[in-house]
Design a protein around this motif. Structure first.
Motif, PDB file in Angstrom:
ATOM      1  N   CYS A  92      -9.384  65.227   5.854  1.00 49.69           N
ATOM      2  CA  CYS A  92      -8.011  64.999   5.410  1.00 49.69           C
ATOM      3  C   CYS A  92      -7.689  63.500   5.446  1.00 49.69           C
ATOM      4  CB  CYS A  92      -7.053  65.773   6.320  1.00 49.69           C
ATOM      5  SG  CYS A  92      -5.329  65.616   5.846  1.00 49.69           S
ATOM      6  N   CYS A 127      -3.049  61.669   7.238  1.00 48.07           N
ATOM      7  CA  CYS A 127      -2.589  60.812   8.325  1.00 48.07           C
ATOM      8  C   CYS A 127      -3.848  60.233   8.945  1.00 48.07           C
ATOM      9  CB  CYS A 127      -1.703  61.538   9.336  1.00 48.07           C
ATOM     10  SG  CYS A 127      -2.564  62.442  10.625  1.00 48.07           S
ATOM     11  N   CYS A 182      -8.594  64.996  10.303  1.00 45.23           N
ATOM     12  CA  CYS A 182      -9.027  66.372  10.595  1.00 45.23           C
ATOM     13  C   CYS A 182      -9.987  66.856   9.511  1.00 45.23           C
ATOM     14  CB  CYS A 182      -7.825  67.307  10.605  1.00 45.23           C
ATOM     15  SG  CYS A 182      -6.590  66.914  11.841  1.00 45.23           S
ATOM     16  N   CYS A 213      -2.457  70.554  10.239  1.00 45.42           N
ATOM     17  CA  CYS A 213      -1.006  70.665  10.100  1.00 45.42           C
ATOM     18  C   CYS A 213      -0.714  70.966   8.628  1.00 45.42           C
ATOM     19  CB  CYS A 213      -0.323  69.383  10.557  1.00 45.42           C
ATOM     20  SG  CYS A 213      -0.379  68.032   9.382  1.00 45.42           S
TER      21      CYS A 213
HETATM   22  S1  SF4 Z   1      -2.870  66.008  11.500  1.00 40.86           S
HETATM   23 FE1  SF4 Z   1      -2.394  66.956   9.492  1.00 40.86          FE
HETATM   24  S2  SF4 Z   1      -2.192  65.235   8.069  1.00 40.86           S
HETATM   25 FE2  SF4 Z   1      -3.207  64.474   9.897  1.00 40.86          FE
HETATM   26  S3  SF4 Z   1      -5.385  64.584   9.366  1.00 40.86           S
HETATM   27 FE3  SF4 Z   1      -4.821  66.468  10.473  1.00 40.86          FE
HETATM   28  S4  SF4 Z   1      -4.315  67.959   8.879  1.00 40.86           S
HETATM   29 FE4  SF4 Z   1      -4.299  65.919   7.926  1.00 40.86          FE
END
Ligand code: SF4
Length: 924
Positions: free
Chosen positions: A53, A56, A60, A90
């Motif tokens: 991902c 952010c 993840c 998330c």
């Molecule tokens: S916390 Fe949410 S936005 Fe951040 S990397 Fe993990 S899944 Fe993606």
């Protein structure tokens, strides 16, 4: 490999039982029923490709579920093989699919065809764009104007590739967003030990103290949140210090709603209490704190004994009584006592974190992290199971292929002499430094960065970016439109998280891992036997990935190799062509990731194939007490440092030499000799500094209040969620939180428009009465207020208001909304179903710069005057005087103690900085 969820239950396996995740050996051949077709049973053949991902900094793991028939991604789920996120995400992770298939996304390179900022664009080929940009850079480098090339990054999402690229160019041009984000906390930690952030072992803690919103939106949000919950399930107590009842605070056993900027006073009262109770790990302190150096250098009149040092601590903090701190912070004494009790009971199992929040809001906010770490030092909960470690112990940094040597340049546009300790480049001062005539930039890259919207005082950014004498060529590398891209010369579309290669690793827990982001459609195509030379061949439209962009751009900067740049980008197998991503990352995985070649071989895979299959690898687990690691040495000096062959390897003890910490003494520095030598004698120890928004200085009768403008919404990304319809459907409003006591005093009701006046302007938004904020303080999330200047381009219509920006003359500007969010027609039928209207208000435009004189952090909190909207005010209005902003910049500049330091250094050599140059560049 390890699946990190131990409760595997088969799903659609023989017997039709359910499973949490399909087993990895079936990721290329999986079947699932179409949930939308229910009650009909419609099967889909899918392929699961892992990636990471990009929404952010947590990185993840994601699994793209790709329909074999259509070749399209059906959805994103968590990757169970990722050691940080362990299959969980998330809301922002699965929303990656919106970003891929956003009908508003930029699919082709654009070049401006009118004046900068006029919104006139033409489509160009990638060849035209690359040749033009590369040619300009080549000329700058040939003319020794290296400091006129700048790369300004918002969300890096990668680790080391750009550092390597800038070294290859020989340019001191790395500019980050850290000074508007986290430099406050970083400097507080760094002054103890060089490591500039903590890594808390939340899952094994007995007491957790957060000065941030880690369960909601904080740093390494999902990986940390799930481990905090594990700790709580095992009995840990959670305390949260936050003036606002965040989602995190709502989960706390102890919520302390203190006045903004008084957090350090509160923490030092806890420290005093621990000292009073003798709840101190003296063995740890005696071994690992620089008490001998402190006494010798700062208190030569005292005996150099540990007992004398403890007496000094008691005297230093004698005034920080519980009652005094409770009054100073505006809380009841029992809350402070409860925190001290919790820490005392937990002992070595005390975990904490602070990031952004207080450290990023206040003048002197960096001391909050310094005082918080002091509690770990006192209790010996440093590097212990359930305690808190320095970040770098739990982050794995592989070597990059064919790394160039450090450059020998120093850019004072990035590292001005006034801020020798800044973490890191003084990025948000860029417009003022240009205005001061301290330099100019010929080629300016913004990369996943939106300073016009994100930074304080965006109108000063517009003034700078539209001045071609100051910024020669602005290239915006971005997966999505942004307010800043509007002022670019080139807008170059880059892949979202599922369309690019990157590696990264973060300190999510007491272990180490490496994640591999990859373009899922390219990888799926390759598994079907297709071949791709470049990732853009598999991405939508002409969307590139940055790794290949920088390789190709560098190749074109130096086509004949005469600048010495091309050598770093030539294929190891064929020097006549650029290195490929397989060659680049293949080398890294084979040569610099311990244990990976063996894990891969056990499955009959190459290391690259292993990473393409699983998307991540665990490098180490249960990493504790790294400072006690024995090191080699051949002498221990009078300074206590262990050396081998003249090089410092650690710190010496009776029982040998140990690695220690990154500070000059290799110990935890309660007193920082560096700070004292550079003129900050009083601030060289953990202490409490008065904030610029001190509550006793408010004239509340005149409507003055403290504004907290920096909290996040858990479902939005700074400026990259504008293309995620799922997320905007969830979150699309950010009213001003006002306590009923303040609302009554000022005659304000929920939904009413209010004018918030800062030192450089004002903005207009709606109020929300809530007990979730303490009286005297108001708050608004920074995530909303996106705008566009044209109805059908310049920003996504899911998330932005159509606005006018008017230059009122004499540096006065006004932004006014013409219309909010509306349904629109596109290839996505959901765009006609948009039901939300509010795009929010950009408050950052009305914030003048507040550069903290030590950390360089922009102190975000504002002393504001709050009142009902005035005649003529409209929702979303922002009016700013940038001349006032400039004056305020000058006032804060007066607070600094400029370098060079005692040895003629521009910056202490031992402090970290990105893309570190050779040592000689540090000296004026
Ligand atoms: S916390 Fe949410 S936005 Fe951040 S990397 Fe993990 S899944 Fe993606």
């Amino acid at each position: 490999m390890t699946i990190h969820d131990p409760t595997e239950i088969p799903r659609l396996l023989p017997g039709s039982e359910l499973t949490n995740f399909p087993p990895p050996d079936r990721w290329d051949d999986w079947e699932e029923y179409d949930a939308k077709a229910w009650p009909e049973r419609v099967k889909h053949n899918v392929r699961l490709v892992p990636t990471t991902c990009f929404n952010c900094e947590s990185a993840c793991g994601l699994l793209a579920v790709i329909d074999k028939e259509t070749g399209k991604v059906r959805r994103f789920e968590g990757n169970p093989a990722h050691p940080g996120s362990r299959g969980r995400n998330c809301a922002k992770g699965p929303a990656t699919i919106n970003q891929m298939y956003d009908p508003e996304r930029i699919l082709h390179p654009l070049r401006r065809s009118g004046p900068r900022g006029s919104g006139q664009w033409e489509q160009v080929t990638w060849d035209e764009a690359l040749d033009d940009i590369a040619g300009r850079m080549r000329t700058a480098i040939q003319e020794d104007r290296h400091d006129e090339i700048m790369y300004h990054v918002g969300r890096p999402g990668e680790d080391g590739f750009m550092d390597r690229t800038l070294k290859a160019w020989g340019v001191d041009g790395h500019n980050s967003h850290t000074n508007i984000c986290s430099s406050g906390a970083r400097v507080g930690y760094a002054m103890w030990m060089q490591h500039d952030r903590p890594s808390a072992d939340f899952a094994n803690a007995q007491f957790i103290l957060l000065l941030s919103a880690h369960l909601e939106t904080g740093h390494y949000f999902n990986p940390h949140a799930q481990r905090i919950m594990e700790g709580k399930q095992a009995g840990a107590k959670l305390a949260v210090i936050d003036p606002r009842l965040s989602n995190t605070a709502s989960m706390a056993d102890i919520w302390v709603s203190s006045y903004p900027g008084t957090e350090a006073a509160l923490l030092l009262a806890v420290a005093r209490e621990l000292l009073d109770r003798d709840a101190v790990d003296h063995d740890f302190m005696k071994r690992w704190v620089n008490w001998e150096q402190t006494l010798r250098e700062r208190h030569p009149d005292r005996p150099v004994t540990y007992e004398s040092f403890v007496a000094l601590l008691r005297e230093t903090y004698d005034g920080y009584t519980i009652d005094w701190a409770a009054e100073e912070a505006g809380v009841t004494p029992d809350k402070i006592v409860a925190i001290a009790d919790g820490i005392q009971r937990a002992g070595h199992r005390f975990a904490s974190h602070t990031w952004r929040s207080a450290g990023s809001g206040n003048l002197g906010g960096w001391q909050v992290a310094r005082c918080l770490w002091f509690l770990h030092v006192l209790t010996g909960s440093v590097g212990t199971e359930g305690g808190t470690s320095p970040n770098s112990w739990n982050k794995f940094k592989p070597q990059h292929w064919n790394t160039p040597p450090p450059h020998d340049k120093w850019s004072e546009l990035l590292w001005p002499p006034e801020y020798p300790f800044a973490h890191h480049e003084m990025s948000f001062l860029f417009p003022y430094l240009l205005q001061d005539g301290r330099g100019k930039v010929d080629v300016y890259f913004t990369r996943v960065y939106n300073p016009v919207w994100t930074n304080p005082d965006g109108f000063s950014w517009i003034e700078a970016l539209t001045d071609e004498d100051k910024v020669g060529l602005h290239v915006a590398l971005t997966p999505t439109w942004s307010e800043t891209a509007w002022y670019a010369d080139y807008v170059l579309p880059m892949g979202v998280g599922s369309e690019r290669h990157d590696t990264h690793s973060y300190e999510t827990h007491a272990g180490q891992w490496l994640g591999f982001r990859q373009p899922v459609l390219r990888v799926a195509g390759e598994r079907e036997g297709k071949t791709f030379d470049r990732t853009y061949e598999a991405n939508p439209g002409e969307v590139w990935e940055e790794t290949e962009f920088w390789i190709d751009l560098s190749w074109r900067i130096d086509p004949d190799g005469s600048l010495g740049i091309k050598q770093w980008f030539a294929s190891p197998n064929d020097p006549d062509r650029p290195v490929s991503v397989d060659e680049y990352y293949g080398w890294m995985f084979e040569n610099s990731v311990p244990g990976l070649p063996e894990k891969a071989a056990a499955e009959g895979l190459t290391p690259l194939e292993y990473m393409r299959k699983y998307g991540a690898v665990e490098v180490a687990r249960d990493v504790y007490e790294v400072h006690e690691t024995p090191v080699e040495f051949d002498e221990i000096g009078v300074d206590g440092l262990a050396r081998k062959g003249g090089t410092v390897t650690g710190v010496g003890f009776d029982d040998g030499a140990r690695r220690g910490f990154g500070s000059p003494s290799k110990k935890l520095e309660w007193w920082s000799q560096t700070m004292a030598e550079w003129g900050w004698q009083d601030e060289a120890i953990p202490t409490y500094l008065k904030t610029h928004v001190y509550w006793r200085d408010l004239d509340t009768d005149a409507g003055e209040r403290i504004l907290l403008p920096i909290f996040r919404l858990p479902t939005l990304i700074h400026t990259r969620s504008g293309n995620a319809k799922y997320l905007y459907e969830i979150s699309h409003g950010h009213p001003l939180w006002v306590n009923p006591a303040d609302a009554d005093a000022l005659g304000i009701d929920t939904g009413q428009m209010v004018r918030i006046t800062t030192d450089s302007g004002h903005f207009v938004m709606r109020a929300w009465r809530t007990e979730g904020i303490r009286p005297g303080v108001v708050a608004a999330s920074h995530h909303l207020g996106r705008w566009r200047l044209s109805d059908d381009m310049g920003n996504e219509r899911w998330s932005s208001a159509l606005v006018d920006i008017t230059n009122l003359g004499d540096h006065r500007w006004r932004l006014r909304q013409k219309k909010g969010i509306e349904p629109f027609t596109s290839d996505d039928p959901d765009s006609e179903r948009i039901w939300w209207r509010d795009a929010g208000v950009n408050q950052n435009l009305a914030f003048p710069p507040h550069p903290d004189p030590v950390s360089g952090m922009h102190a975000w909190h504002q002393k504001v005057r709050l009142g009902r909207a005035e005649p003529g005010d409209q929702y979303g209005d922002v009016v700013v005087d940038t001349a006032k902003s400039y004056e305020i910049y000058k006032q804060w500049l007066e607070l600094t103690k400029p370098g060079p330091g005692p040895n003629g250094e521009r910056r202490p050599l031992w402090l970290n900085r990105p893309v570190k140059p050779v040592e000689s560049a540090y000296f004026v």
